[in-house]
Design a protein around this motif. Sequence first.
Motif, PDB file in Angstrom:
ATOM      1  N   ILE A 189       0.856  -1.191   0.000  1.00  0.00           N
ATOM      2  CA  ILE A 189       0.000   0.000   0.000  1.00  0.00           C
ATOM      3  C   ILE A 189       0.892   1.241   0.000  1.00  0.00           C
ATOM      4  O   ILE A 189       1.782   1.373   0.846  1.00  0.00           O
ATOM      5  N   ARG A 190       0.619   2.141  -0.932  1.00  0.00           N
ATOM      6  CA  ARG A 190       1.409   3.371  -0.996  1.00  0.00           C
ATOM      7  C   ARG A 190       0.505   4.590  -1.223  1.00  0.00           C
ATOM      8  O   ARG A 190      -0.094   4.723  -2.298  1.00  0.00           O
ATOM      9  N   PRO A 191       0.412   5.475  -0.205  1.00  0.00           N
ATOM     10  CA  PRO A 191      -0.249   6.758  -0.456  1.00  0.00           C
ATOM     11  C   PRO A 191       0.514   7.483  -1.573  1.00  0.00           C
ATOM     12  O   PRO A 191       1.703   7.194  -1.790  1.00  0.00           O
ATOM     13  N   THR A 192      -0.134   8.403  -2.254  1.00  0.00           N
ATOM     14  CA  THR A 192       0.513   9.080  -3.398  1.00  0.00           C
ATOM     15  C   THR A 192       1.781   9.815  -2.968  1.00  0.00           C
ATOM     16  O   THR A 192       2.685   9.987  -3.765  1.00  0.00           O
ATOM     17  N   TRP A 193       1.838  10.228  -1.687  1.00  0.00           N
ATOM     18  CA  TRP A 193       2.977  11.012  -1.208  1.00  0.00           C
ATOM     19  C   TRP A 193       4.151  10.163  -0.699  1.00  0.00           C
ATOM     20  O   TRP A 193       5.175  10.715  -0.275  1.00  0.00           O
ATOM     21  N   ALA A 194       4.020   8.818  -0.746  1.00  0.00           N
ATOM     22  CA  ALA A 194       5.085   7.967  -0.173  1.00  0.00           C
ATOM     23  C   ALA A 194       5.953   7.332  -1.262  1.00  0.00           C
ATOM     24  O   ALA A 194       5.498   7.124  -2.385  1.00  0.00           O
ATOM     25  N   ASP A 195       7.194   7.022  -0.893  1.00  0.00           N
ATOM     26  CA  ASP A 195       8.096   6.312  -1.821  1.00  0.00           C
ATOM     27  C   ASP A 195       7.602   4.878  -2.014  1.00  0.00           C
ATOM     28  O   ASP A 195       7.193   4.238  -1.041  1.00  0.00           O
ATOM     29  N   ILE A 196       7.766   4.389  -3.220  1.00  0.00           N
ATOM     30  CA  ILE A 196       7.300   3.014  -3.469  1.00  0.00           C
ATOM     31  C   ILE A 196       8.300   1.983  -2.934  1.00  0.00           C
ATOM     32  O   ILE A 196       7.928   0.867  -2.578  1.00  0.00           O
ATOM     33  N   GLY A 197       9.584   2.348  -2.861  1.00  0.00           N
ATOM     34  CA  GLY A 197      10.596   1.410  -2.338  1.00  0.00           C
ATOM     35  C   GLY A 197      10.661   0.145  -3.181  1.00  0.00           C
ATOM     36  O   GLY A 197      10.658   0.215  -4.409  1.00  0.00           O
ATOM     37  N   ASP A 198      10.678  -1.018  -2.525  1.00  0.00           N
ATOM     38  CA  ASP A 198      10.823  -2.284  -3.252  1.00  0.00           C
ATOM     39  C   ASP A 198       9.484  -2.914  -3.651  1.00  0.00           C
ATOM     40  O   ASP A 198       9.448  -4.024  -4.182  1.00  0.00           O
ATOM     41  N   GLN A 199       8.379  -2.228  -3.387  1.00  0.00           N
ATOM     42  CA  GLN A 199       7.065  -2.785  -3.753  1.00  0.00           C
ATOM     43  C   GLN A 199       6.845  -2.640  -5.261  1.00  0.00           C
ATOM     44  O   GLN A 199       7.178  -1.610  -5.839  1.00  0.00           O
ATOM     45  N   LYS A 200       6.267  -3.667  -5.890  1.00  0.00           N
ATOM     46  CA  LYS A 200       6.069  -3.614  -7.344  1.00  0.00           C
ATOM     47  C   LYS A 200       4.598  -3.543  -7.740  1.00  0.00           C
ATOM     48  O   LYS A 200       4.278  -3.081  -8.837  1.00  0.00           O
ATOM     49  N   ARG A 201       3.712  -4.072  -6.870  1.00  0.00           N
ATOM     50  CA  ARG A 201       2.288  -4.107  -7.273  1.00  0.00           C
ATOM     51  C   ARG A 201       1.472  -3.385  -6.192  1.00  0.00           C
ATOM     52  O   ARG A 201       0.891  -4.013  -5.327  1.00  0.00           O
ATOM     53  N   SER A 202       1.473  -2.060  -6.274  1.00  0.00           N
ATOM     54  CA  SER A 202       0.861  -1.301  -5.180  1.00  0.00           C
ATOM     55  C   SER A 202      -0.353  -0.507  -5.643  1.00  0.00           C
ATOM     56  O   SER A 202      -0.565  -0.300  -6.839  1.00  0.00           O
ATOM     57  N   LEU A 203      -1.153  -0.090  -4.667  1.00  0.00           N
ATOM     58  CA  LEU A 203      -2.251   0.861  -4.864  1.00  0.00           C
ATOM     59  C   LEU A 203      -2.265   1.776  -3.646  1.00  0.00           C
ATOM     60  O   LEU A 203      -1.604   1.491  -2.635  1.00  0.00           O
ATOM     61  N   THR A 204      -3.023   2.846  -3.730  1.00  0.00           N
ATOM     62  CA  THR A 204      -3.162   3.742  -2.578  1.00  0.00           C
ATOM     63  C   THR A 204      -4.098   3.089  -1.539  1.00  0.00           C
ATOM     64  O   THR A 204      -4.858   2.174  -1.883  1.00  0.00           O
ATOM     65  N   PRO A 205      -4.085   3.594  -0.289  1.00  0.00           N
ATOM     66  CA  PRO A 205      -4.996   3.035   0.718  1.00  0.00           C
ATOM     67  C   PRO A 205      -6.463   3.072   0.260  1.00  0.00           C
ATOM     68  O   PRO A 205      -7.182   2.073   0.369  1.00  0.00           O
ATOM     69  N   ALA A 206      -6.902   4.208  -0.264  1.00  0.00           N
ATOM     70  CA  ALA A 206      -8.311   4.330  -0.676  1.00  0.00           C
ATOM     71  C   ALA A 206      -8.629   3.360  -1.814  1.00  0.00           C
ATOM     72  O   ALA A 206      -9.667   2.673  -1.789  1.00  0.00           O
ATOM     73  N   GLN A 207      -7.733   3.264  -2.781  1.00  0.00           N
ATOM     74  CA  GLN A 207      -7.975   2.346  -3.907  1.00  0.00           C
ATOM     75  C   GLN A 207      -8.075   0.894  -3.426  1.00  0.00           C
ATOM     76  O   GLN A 207      -8.908   0.128  -3.907  1.00  0.00           O
ATOM     77  N   ALA A 208      -7.222   0.527  -2.466  1.00  0.00           N
ATOM     78  CA  ALA A 208      -7.220  -0.865  -1.986  1.00  0.00           C
ATOM     79  C   ALA A 208      -8.519  -1.199  -1.255  1.00  0.00           C
ATOM     80  O   ALA A 208      -9.071  -2.297  -1.405  1.00  0.00           O
ATOM     81  N   ILE A 209      -9.026  -0.252  -0.467  1.00  0.00           N
ATOM     82  CA  ILE A 209     -10.291  -0.492   0.241  1.00  0.00           C
ATOM     83  C   ILE A 209     -11.443  -0.592  -0.761  1.00  0.00           C
ATOM     84  O   ILE A 209     -12.282  -1.504  -0.689  1.00  0.00           O
ATOM     85  N   ILE A 235      -3.334   9.045   6.331  1.00  0.00           N
ATOM     86  CA  ILE A 235      -3.885   7.782   5.808  1.00  0.00           C
ATOM     87  C   ILE A 235      -5.304   7.575   6.340  1.00  0.00           C
ATOM     88  O   ILE A 235      -6.222   7.217   5.602  1.00  0.00           O
ATOM     89  N   SER A 236      -5.470   7.831   7.624  1.00  0.00           N
ATOM     90  CA  SER A 236      -6.790   7.674   8.239  1.00  0.00           C
ATOM     91  C   SER A 236      -7.809   8.599   7.561  1.00  0.00           C
ATOM     92  O   SER A 236      -8.950   8.184   7.260  1.00  0.00           O
ATOM     93  N   GLU A 237      -7.402   9.836   7.287  1.00  0.00           N
ATOM     94  CA  GLU A 237      -8.321  10.774   6.631  1.00  0.00           C
ATOM     95  C   GLU A 237      -8.632  10.340   5.208  1.00  0.00           C
ATOM     96  O   GLU A 237      -9.781  10.409   4.756  1.00  0.00           O
ATOM     97  N   GLU A 238      -7.626   9.818   4.510  1.00  0.00           N
ATOM     98  CA  GLU A 238      -7.875   9.325   3.140  1.00  0.00           C
ATOM     99  C   GLU A 238      -8.900   8.193   3.173  1.00  0.00           C
ATOM    100  O   GLU A 238      -9.829   8.153   2.359  1.00  0.00           O
ATOM    101  N   LEU A 239      -8.756   7.299   4.154  1.00  0.00           N
ATOM    102  CA  LEU A 239      -9.666   6.152   4.217  1.00  0.00           C
ATOM    103  C   LEU A 239     -11.076   6.544   4.624  1.00  0.00           C
ATOM    104  O   LEU A 239     -12.060   5.947   4.182  1.00  0.00           O
ATOM    105  N   THR A 240     -11.165   7.564   5.465  1.00  0.00           N
ATOM    106  CA  THR A 240     -12.497   7.996   5.918  1.00  0.00           C
ATOM    107  C   THR A 240     -13.332   8.494   4.730  1.00  0.00           C
ATOM    108  O   THR A 240     -14.555   8.377   4.751  1.00  0.00           O
ATOM    109  N   THR A 241     -12.680   8.955   3.688  1.00  0.00           N
ATOM    110  CA  THR A 241     -13.439   9.457   2.530  1.00  0.00           C
ATOM    111  C   THR A 241     -14.074   8.334   1.720  1.00  0.00           C
ATOM    112  O   THR A 241     -15.003   8.572   0.957  1.00  0.00           O
ATOM    113  N   VAL A 242     -13.575   7.106   1.863  1.00  0.00           N
ATOM    114  CA  VAL A 242     -14.110   6.020   1.023  1.00  0.00           C
ATOM    115  C   VAL A 242     -14.791   4.899   1.821  1.00  0.00           C
ATOM    116  O   VAL A 242     -15.471   4.056   1.247  1.00  0.00           O
ATOM    117  N   ALA A 243     -14.557   4.869   3.133  1.00  0.00           N
ATOM    118  CA  ALA A 243     -15.092   3.722   3.899  1.00  0.00           C
ATOM    119  C   ALA A 243     -16.551   3.944   4.299  1.00  0.00           C
ATOM    120  O   ALA A 243     -17.010   5.052   4.379  1.00  0.00           O
TER     121      ALA A 243
END
Length: 243
Positions: A189-209, A235-243
């Motif tokens: 899981i990667r918010p738009t503002w975070a580095d992806i690092g070694d993850q290859k198949r990611s989505l944002t928190p809201a997209q994943a929910i 992250i919590s605020e991002e999720l509150t918009t979609v949950a």
Amino acid sequence: MGNREQVEQRVIVALDVPDEQSAIALIDQLPQVVWWKVGLELFTSTGPKILEVLKSRQKRIFLDLKFDDIPNTVAGACRSAATYGVDLLTIHATAGRDALKAATEASHEGATKAGVEPPKLIAITLLTSISARQLAFDLKIPLELPEYALEMALLAQESGLDGVVCSPQEVAQLRQTCGNDFLLVCPGIRPTWADIGDQKRSLTPAQAIIAGADYLVIGRPITTATEPELAWKRISEELTTVA
Ligand SMILES: O=c1ccn([C@@H]2O[C@H](COP(=O)(O)O)[C@@H](O)[C@H]2O)c(=O)[nH]1
């Protein structure tokens, strides 16, 4: 319980730190976090002691030791791990059908013997750090990545496991095929503002929910942030918009 609290209970923070002292500092810095994931780095360093620290603070625990061995060995490991009274426990689906079945039985045995609830046993489908290209060219798997992830999830479901760990990019397909009672836990899981690092198949928190994840596993975007509390809040605020 408010919407925000409910949504926060679907985030598992990966406690990927080298020692008990750093772990305690982070746990106490983020008192709102309900779920913590203890993985290979911390458990190898502290052993089960860290689980007691978390339990004494009434936290829920995902023990992510990703067992992958012959049936007798994974069964033994699950039997022992289940005595700790953790909530979630992992095994690799690639251990195979016999190992998955033996692990399921053994984790129930271990929990019963210790007088605790058995953990939900969940299987890794395909690590979120593996790309479609790596699956084909390094691992020589002759299936498209979504098909391979689905086959691993079905193997886990047929073997009696409670769910799987999967990439958020595959979660919609797995939800549709495996149904609503099968736990889908998503790292990568990667918010738009975070580095992806070694993850290859990611989505944002809201997209994943939105795609159907039950739980999101988030580590470095929170734990290595300059201000972990602020990262958690965003992250919590991002999720509150979609949950
Ligand atoms: O496929 C998998 C399975 C487990 N993980 C674990 O999740 C966290 C992710 O941490 P980030 O810092 O957010 O990348 C980490 O503990 C992994 O061991 C995974 O990433 N992918």
